[in-house]
Design a protein around this motif. Structure first.
Motif, PDB file in Angstrom:
ATOM      1  N   GLU A  12       0.841  -1.210   0.000  1.00  0.00           N
ATOM      2  CA  GLU A  12       0.000   0.000   0.000  1.00  0.00           C
ATOM      3  C   GLU A  12       0.863   1.241   0.000  1.00  0.00           C
ATOM      4  N   LYS A  13       0.393   2.284  -0.682  1.00  0.00           N
ATOM      5  CA  LYS A  13       1.160   3.534  -0.727  1.00  0.00           C
ATOM      6  C   LYS A  13       1.244   4.149   0.656  1.00  0.00           C
ATOM      7  N   LYS A  49       1.188   7.428   2.648  1.00  0.00           N
ATOM      8  CA  LYS A  49       0.641   8.767   2.357  1.00  0.00           C
ATOM      9  C   LYS A  49       1.183   9.763   3.365  1.00  0.00           C
ATOM     10  N   ASP A  57       6.179   5.680  -6.946  1.00  0.00           N
ATOM     11  CA  ASP A  57       4.907   4.960  -6.962  1.00  0.00           C
ATOM     12  C   ASP A  57       4.492   4.442  -5.593  1.00  0.00           C
ATOM     13  N   LEU A  58       5.434   4.435  -4.668  1.00  0.00           N
ATOM     14  CA  LEU A  58       5.129   3.892  -3.336  1.00  0.00           C
ATOM     15  C   LEU A  58       4.593   4.954  -2.387  1.00  0.00           C
ATOM     16  N   PHE A  59       4.517   6.197  -2.877  1.00  0.00           N
ATOM     17  CA  PHE A  59       4.110   7.299  -1.993  1.00  0.00           C
ATOM     18  C   PHE A  59       3.006   8.147  -2.597  1.00  0.00           C
ATOM     19  N   GLU A  60       2.230   8.743  -1.688  1.00  0.00           N
ATOM     20  CA  GLU A  60       1.367   9.874  -2.057  1.00  0.00           C
ATOM     21  C   GLU A  60       1.835  11.038  -1.178  1.00  0.00           C
TER      22      GLU A  60
END
Ligand code: 4NP
Length: 160
Positions: A2-3, A5, A35-38
């Motif tokens: 899951e990202k 955030k 892609d692993l972060f917001e």
């Protein structure tokens, strides 16, 4: 996975937190981790909502290759505490405001202070540059580059 955030928070969301957002975004992009972060930023005040970053902050940032494009928005306690995993304040006043808005222990656990991730610098806040001179804006960027590196290191090594 899951990202993760992350939300950077300061008072006006026109100097420190949009810069933190740009510094962290470039770092994760360079490491192929975008892609692993917001990543987002907000201000506790909402005084400058809808505005681009302060012109002085923009001009110091662009000299280091950071284009500050995000528009200021007010921190929204209900949405932001639910949505984000980490909420990172720039100074003790931001942290105090965030803690007052937290609804429960789970919200409180998400609050961090940017300088707690510092590795080279010994400041315990990212000082508000708004009423000062150009050296204040450079200092903001110096502290943020160091602290974002420390933060990413801790995330990568599963310490956060
Ligand atoms: P920031 O800086 O919290 O880093 O965005 C400030 C921006 C505006 C004001 C104060 C600090 N102000 O008083 O309007």
């Amino acid at each position: 996975m899951e990202k993760k955030k992350v939300l950077f928070v300061c008072l006006g969301n026109i100097c420190r937190s949009p810069s933190a957002e740009a510094v962290f975004n470039r770092m994760i992009k360079r490491e192929g981790l975008a892609d692993l972060f917001e990543v987002d930023s907000a201000g506790t005040s909402g005084w400058h909502a809808g505005e681009l970053a302060d012109r002085r902050m923009q001009s110091h940032a662009i000299k280091r290759g950071y284009n500050l494009t995000s528009l200021s928005r007010k921190f929204e306690p209900y949405h932001d505490f639910d949505h984000f995993d980490m909420i990172i304040g720039m100074d003790d006043s931001n942290i105090g405001n965030l803690k007052r808005m937290a609804r429960n222990a789970n919200d409180l656990k998400k609050i961090y202070k940017m300088t707690d991730f510092s590795r080279r610098f010994d400041y315990n806040e990212v000082p508000d540059p708004y009423y000062g001179g150009s050296e204040g804006f450079e200092l903001v960027l110096d502290i943020l580059e160091d602290a974002c590196e420390g933060m990413l290191h801790k995330i990568k090594s599963n310490e956060i």
